[in-house]
Design a protein around this motif. Structure first.
Motif, PDB file in Angstrom:
ATOM      1  N   SER A   1       0.826  -1.206   0.000  1.00 24.48           N
ATOM      2  CA  SER A   1       0.000   0.000   0.000  1.00 24.48           C
ATOM      3  C   SER A   1       0.861   1.257   0.000  1.00 24.48           C
ATOM      4  CB  SER A   1      -0.936   0.002   1.218  1.00 24.48           C
ATOM      5  OG  SER A   1      -0.192  -0.119   2.416  1.00 24.48           O
ATOM      6  N   ASN A   2       1.941   1.259  -0.792  1.00 26.79           N
ATOM      7  CA  ASN A   2       2.759   2.462  -0.892  1.00 26.79           C
ATOM      8  C   ASN A   2       1.965   3.629  -1.458  1.00 26.79           C
ATOM      9  OD1 ASN A   2       5.075   1.163   0.062  1.00 26.79           O
ATOM     10  ND2 ASN A   2       5.548   0.359  -1.975  1.00 26.79           N
TER      11      ASN A   2
ATOM     12  N   ASP B   1      -0.671   0.950  -6.072  1.00 31.94           N
ATOM     13  CA  ASP B   1      -0.136  -0.310  -5.554  1.00 31.94           C
ATOM     14  C   ASP B   1      -1.204  -1.098  -4.809  1.00 31.94           C
ATOM     15  OD1 ASP B   1       2.339  -0.038  -6.588  1.00 31.94           O
ATOM     16  OD2 ASP B   1       3.409   0.176  -4.688  1.00 31.94           O
ATOM     17  N   ALA B   2      -2.006  -0.389  -3.997  1.00 25.36           N
ATOM     18  CA  ALA B   2      -3.039  -1.063  -3.208  1.00 25.36           C
ATOM     19  C   ALA B   2      -4.042  -1.766  -4.111  1.00 25.36           C
ATOM     20  CB  ALA B   2      -3.745  -0.065  -2.299  1.00 25.36           C
ATOM     21  N   ILE B   3      -4.433  -1.090  -5.198  1.00 24.69           N
ATOM     22  CA  ILE B   3      -5.381  -1.699  -6.138  1.00 24.69           C
ATOM     23  C   ILE B   3      -4.713  -2.830  -6.907  1.00 24.69           C
ATOM     24  CG2 ILE B   3      -6.781  -1.284  -8.193  1.00 24.69           C
ATOM     25  CD1 ILE B   3      -7.216   1.573  -7.183  1.00 24.69           C
ATOM     26  N   GLY B   4      -3.496  -2.578  -7.365  1.00 24.62           N
ATOM     27  CA  GLY B   4      -2.788  -3.584  -8.153  1.00 24.62           C
ATOM     28  C   GLY B   4      -2.408  -4.821  -7.380  1.00 24.62           C
ATOM     29  N   SER B   5      -2.319  -4.704  -6.040  1.00 24.39           N
ATOM     30  CA  SER B   5      -1.896  -5.847  -5.239  1.00 24.39           C
ATOM     31  C   SER B   5      -2.890  -6.993  -5.263  1.00 24.39           C
ATOM     32  CB  SER B   5      -1.651  -5.404  -3.785  1.00 24.39           C
ATOM     33  OG  SER B   5      -2.862  -4.964  -3.183  1.00 24.39           O
ATOM     34  N   TRP B   6      -4.143  -6.713  -5.659  1.00 27.56           N
ATOM     35  CA  TRP B   6      -5.155  -7.761  -5.743  1.00 27.56           C
ATOM     36  C   TRP B   6      -5.360  -8.264  -7.162  1.00 27.56           C
ATOM     37  CZ3 TRP B   6      -6.061  -9.913  -1.367  1.00 27.56           C
ATOM     38  CH2 TRP B   6      -5.994  -9.160  -0.184  1.00 27.56           C
ATOM     39  N   SER B   7      -4.599  -7.743  -8.106  1.00 26.38           N
ATOM     40  CA  SER B   7      -4.791  -8.143  -9.499  1.00 26.38           C
ATOM     41  C   SER B   7      -4.442  -9.604  -9.722  1.00 26.38           C
ATOM     42  CB  SER B   7      -3.954  -7.270 -10.433  1.00 26.38           C
ATOM     43  OG  SER B   7      -2.573  -7.452 -10.191  1.00 26.38           O
ATOM     44  N   VAL B   8      -3.619 -10.180  -8.840  1.00 25.42           N
ATOM     45  CA  VAL B   8      -3.279 -11.596  -8.988  1.00 25.42           C
ATOM     46  C   VAL B   8      -4.529 -12.458  -8.927  1.00 25.42           C
ATOM     47  CG1 VAL B   8      -2.870 -11.949  -6.517  1.00 25.42           C
ATOM     48  CG2 VAL B   8      -1.765 -13.458  -8.170  1.00 25.42           C
TER      49      VAL B   8
ATOM     50  N   ALA C   1       2.580 -16.235 -17.420  1.00 30.09           N
ATOM     51  CA  ALA C   1       2.547 -15.663 -16.083  1.00 30.09           C
ATOM     52  C   ALA C   1       3.404 -14.396 -15.986  1.00 30.09           C
ATOM     53  CB  ALA C   1       3.043 -16.683 -15.062  1.00 30.09           C
ATOM     54  N   THR C   2       2.894 -13.417 -15.252  1.00 30.22           N
ATOM     55  CA  THR C   2       3.640 -12.204 -14.943  1.00 30.22           C
ATOM     56  C   THR C   2       4.277 -12.384 -13.575  1.00 30.22           C
ATOM     57  OG1 THR C   2       2.085 -10.869 -16.202  1.00 30.22           O
ATOM     58  CG2 THR C   2       3.467  -9.731 -14.608  1.00 30.22           C
ATOM     59  N   THR C   3       5.566 -12.106 -13.467  1.00 28.69           N
ATOM     60  CA  THR C   3       6.268 -12.352 -12.222  1.00 28.69           C
ATOM     61  C   THR C   3       5.708 -11.501 -11.082  1.00 28.69           C
ATOM     62  OG1 THR C   3       8.438 -12.298 -11.143  1.00 28.69           O
ATOM     63  CG2 THR C   3       8.011 -10.632 -12.840  1.00 28.69           C
ATOM     64  N   LEU C   4       5.703 -12.072  -9.871  1.00 33.98           N
ATOM     65  CA  LEU C   4       5.300 -11.322  -8.690  1.00 33.98           C
ATOM     66  C   LEU C   4       6.460 -10.527  -8.103  1.00 33.98           C
ATOM     67  CD1 LEU C   4       3.008 -13.712  -6.581  1.00 33.98           C
ATOM     68  CD2 LEU C   4       2.324 -11.796  -8.010  1.00 33.98           C
ATOM     69  N   ILE C   5       7.679 -10.911  -8.448  1.00 29.27           N
ATOM     70  CA  ILE C   5       8.861 -10.262  -7.875  1.00 29.27           C
ATOM     71  C   ILE C   5       8.857  -8.781  -8.238  1.00 29.27           C
ATOM     72  CG2 ILE C   5      11.382 -10.215  -7.844  1.00 29.27           C
ATOM     73  CD1 ILE C   5      11.329 -13.195  -8.469  1.00 29.27           C
ATOM     74  N   ASP C   6       9.008  -7.937  -7.216  1.00 29.28           N
ATOM     75  CA  ASP C   6       9.021  -6.486  -7.354  1.00 29.28           C
ATOM     76  C   ASP C   6       7.661  -5.916  -7.750  1.00 29.28           C
ATOM     77  OD1 ASP C   6      11.732  -6.338  -6.674  1.00 29.28           O
ATOM     78  OD2 ASP C   6      12.345  -6.680  -8.754  1.00 29.28           O
ATOM     79  N   GLN C   7       6.604  -6.754  -7.712  1.00 28.80           N
ATOM     80  CA  GLN C   7       5.250  -6.293  -7.979  1.00 28.80           C
ATOM     81  C   GLN C   7       4.472  -6.251  -6.658  1.00 28.80           C
ATOM     82  OE1 GLN C   7       4.139  -5.279 -11.016  1.00 28.80           O
ATOM     83  NE2 GLN C   7       6.244  -5.648 -11.720  1.00 28.80           N
ATOM     84  N   PRO C   8       3.471  -5.373  -6.554  1.00 35.06           N
ATOM     85  CA  PRO C   8       2.664  -5.342  -5.324  1.00 35.06           C
ATOM     86  C   PRO C   8       1.773  -6.581  -5.224  1.00 35.06           C
ATOM     87  CG  PRO C   8       1.745  -3.848  -6.960  1.00 35.06           C
ATOM     88  CD  PRO C   8       3.047  -4.336  -7.520  1.00 35.06           C
TER      89      PRO C   8
END
Length: 339
Positions: free
Chosen positions: A142-143, A147-154, A165-172
């Protein structure tokens, strides 16, 4: 996830996790939740309940239950069957009245429901104590609003294919860590630790074309939706996030054993529809009285459902409340049966 629950459910996190709340919280039995199951088995046995273990129920119908016990096909008559298998799975795979072989093991589910999120669970044995972690730990991204919205896109856009697949590394992204040893020292040897990491992920994507295959082939196909490349990426992303905490630097070097669960393994082990461990979602169309009830369609007074995907909802307290309600209905119903 397509129809999220009402916002009032957000109060639960404050009740369960806020450090100043000393009158509530999240509790667990010493020795793990298997102690609850063990105690229930002992209580049932004391009251004359007979258990049949190592048996696979293949069909419910014809006035009873069809099941395989070892290499034998068996049938047991019943005035009333109470089924605690997950409703989307059982309604499609166990009470199918049009099947030609009532002893064929199969796996499929009714995808007309809305499901809660899938989970990738890492169970790690650690060769040192992780005192930086509490019993329950939630890691949120939640920076900023994006980021907060994108963190649930998975949950909504995540791919299970290694090639897509899109990597989670360095992603929210968000995840939960449970460290049982913080309150229960029997969870691991002295000087070591054991943690469970839950990472939200998409549920299984149903493939109707494979429903007629053997159960083994069906499960093998669904396992491919979470291949080793995807799991490696999840693992590295979680370790990188955790390693910034003081005392958890280089966490990956201390992992001495690992068990990984995905929606495919939850489906295989527990026959969960879409492989989701939390059952149906709690959107308004599946909340409380709008959730599937104990009685099922045209099965009359011979069959009932109970469990996390039924009323009143999932989670241990609600499931136990639902079980009590169904047991009372069962006693009332059986009392009217002719002797």
């Amino acid at each position: 996830w397509r129809k999220p629950p009402p916002a009032v459910f957000g109060l639960l996190s404050a009740i369960e996790l806020h450090p100043t709340n000393r009158r509530a919280g999240v509790f667990a039995p010493l020795g793990g939740f298997r102690q609850v199951a063990k105690s229930m088995v002992e209580l049932c046995a004391d009251n004359g309940v007979e258990f049949v273990f190592n048996a696979t129920v293949t069909n419910i119908g014809g006035g009873g239950v069809h099941f395989r016990h070892g290499s034998s096909n068996m049938f047991r008559n019943a005035d009333l069957v109470i089924c605690n298998a997950d409703i989307p799975y059982a309604s499609e795979s166990l009470i199918n009245e049009h099947t030609d072989d009532v002893y064929r093991e199969t796996y499929d589910w009714d995808d007309s429901f809305d499901f809660s999120s899938g989970v990738v669970a890492f169970h790690w044995s650690i060769s040192k104590s992780l005192r930086a972690l509490a019993t329950h730990n939630v890691f949120m991204s939640s920076n900023n609003t994006e980021d907060a919205i994108g963190s649930w896109s998975v949950l909504r856009e995540g791919s299970r294919s290694a090639s897509e697949a899109t990597t989670l590394i360095d992603q929210p992204f968000n995840f939960y860590v449970h460290r049982a040893s913080a309150t229960d020292r029997s969870a691991c040897p002295s000087g070591c630790d054991a943690i469970m990491v839950l990472v939200p992920c998409p549920a299984l994507e149903r493939n109707k074309d494979i429903a007629s295959l053997s159960r083994e082939d069906v499960m093998s196909t669904y396992a491919g939706q979470f291949d080793s490349n995807v799991l490696d990426d999840y693992r590295k992303a979680v370790i990188k996030r955790l390693s910034v905490l003081e005392g958890l630097e280089g966490l990956g070097d201390y992992i001495i054993d690992e068990v990984v669960d995905t929606p495919a393994t939850y489906a295989s082990h527990y026959n969960l529809g879409a492989g989701v461990p939390f059952g149906l979602s709690h959107g308004l169309s599946q909340l409380s009285l709008t959730r599937p009830g104990a009685e099922w369609k045209n099965r009359g007074n011979e069959f009932m459902f109970v469990g996390a995907s039924g009323r009143p909802g999932n989670g241990v307290p609600l499931v136990l409340i639902g079980s009590e309600q169904v047991s009372r209905k069962a006693v009332e119903l059986l009392s009217t049966h002719p002797k």
